[in-house]
Design a protein around this motif. Sequence first.
Motif: not given
Length: 482
Positions: A443-467
């Motif tokens: 198979t062939r790898p996917g195209p991925g994100r186009p070069p030069g484009s910015r990540n619009q879906h940043r991963a959220p940050h999570h707190d550490v410890g008991k909830t």
Amino acid sequence: MSSVPEPVDRVELLRRLDRFREEFYTCLTRRADALFELTDALLCSGGPVESLVGLSLIAEHRRGHGALYDAVNQGRVNLERLRRAVTAVPVPVAADGRIVLAIDVSSWLRREAHTSPDRLYCHVSGQTRAQDQRIPGWPYSIVAALETGRTSWTAILDAVRLGPADDEMAVACAQLREVIDRLIAAGHWQPGDQPILVVTDSGYDTARLAHDLADLPLQVLGRLRTSRVMRLPAPARTPTTVGRPRHHGPELRLADESTWPSPDHHTCTETRRYGIAQAIAFNRVHPRLTRRSAWITHTGPLPVIEGTLIRLTVDRVPSGQNPKPIWLWCSTPDLNTAQVDLFWQAYLRRFDLEHTFRLLKQTLGWTRPRLRDPNAADTWTWLIIAAHTQLRLARSLAEDLRHPWEKPADTTRTDRLSPARVRRAFRNLRAATIRPAQAPKPTRPGPGRPPGSRNQHRAPHHDVGKTIHRARTQADLQKPGG
């Protein structure tokens, strides 16, 4: 006495290994071929695993690095079926034929993984108490069966990741209950056999384990801190005694010898590693429970759980430091002298679990991958356990491919080869085993994100410890207006 019954027929040993490999492949419900070949690459790698992507360069892994990461992140494992398969493998037993289980927590540290959820502050020990730290990571509660004698082999039976909303003692009780149920279902324990012995370190409330698992055929043996205060049996009630019956007798302070009664048992054993080991035991000693920590949610009167208190002293320790006494408490209140000797020796075998943790982390690379998803971490953890189980099955089949500077293996011992040296010979052994994984499709790898484009879906940050927060303590409830 051999800790594991070793069949003489080599063909039967290969069949047993093949059956587990086939069952392991069946437990992989998504990305099965990639996950199975990843486990084989883990077993056939020449040296310690330095990175996850490096396993894609092993000849046994016929897929690319993209398929490797996709298998770990998107693959799925039927954990219940894999747990049963791991438990169905023959487990080691102690000198008297009983199964000895050890439970402990080992952490997968993730210091800077701010986008990884469900991280807790994990305790990391240093050489001194001032160097102890609390580092974010994923703690795993691991149960393993111990062997007899000096060895680096253990049988890992279960691993559970502790979450922010989990009660560690409740998880330990549920985990031990499930492991023992699977051992009984697999036929490793039958009515009339010796009770299963569970050994723990001082971080566990042994009385809580004994109380919650009282309906199972087990005995609990745990280490106590030297600052603990235990209680002797309450004195007999006389006809002239008035008032409520007493539940607790005089105090027994572990650090104050003047409070100790006459021991019920006293033994001396000559050992090659520790010199003269002396053990004294006091029958029918119980801890006085309070409504805090592990018993904060207990309803009704607090129970009186009697057991046997053991004090172990040795002449020397391998580190060369001044040896300190070890206090142990067993949930059986009336041990005899032979059982006292057997139990403190079984507790010393608990340190073999540390060799297993070092093998998982330093050789098999358990904590090397920088995974974001804790579910992917669980998948990788169980691949490690499946690989370790295959090493146990191959320990009597592997050849001694030693380096010139290594000593030849002792053929008179059942553990003649360490897990790392069995892994060194697994590539030659793999050719004679079943390999159910299908060949990869081009198979062939996917195209991925186009070069030069910015990540619009940043991963959220999570707190550490008991909830979650614990309920109010009994002291708070007794306050005015509480």
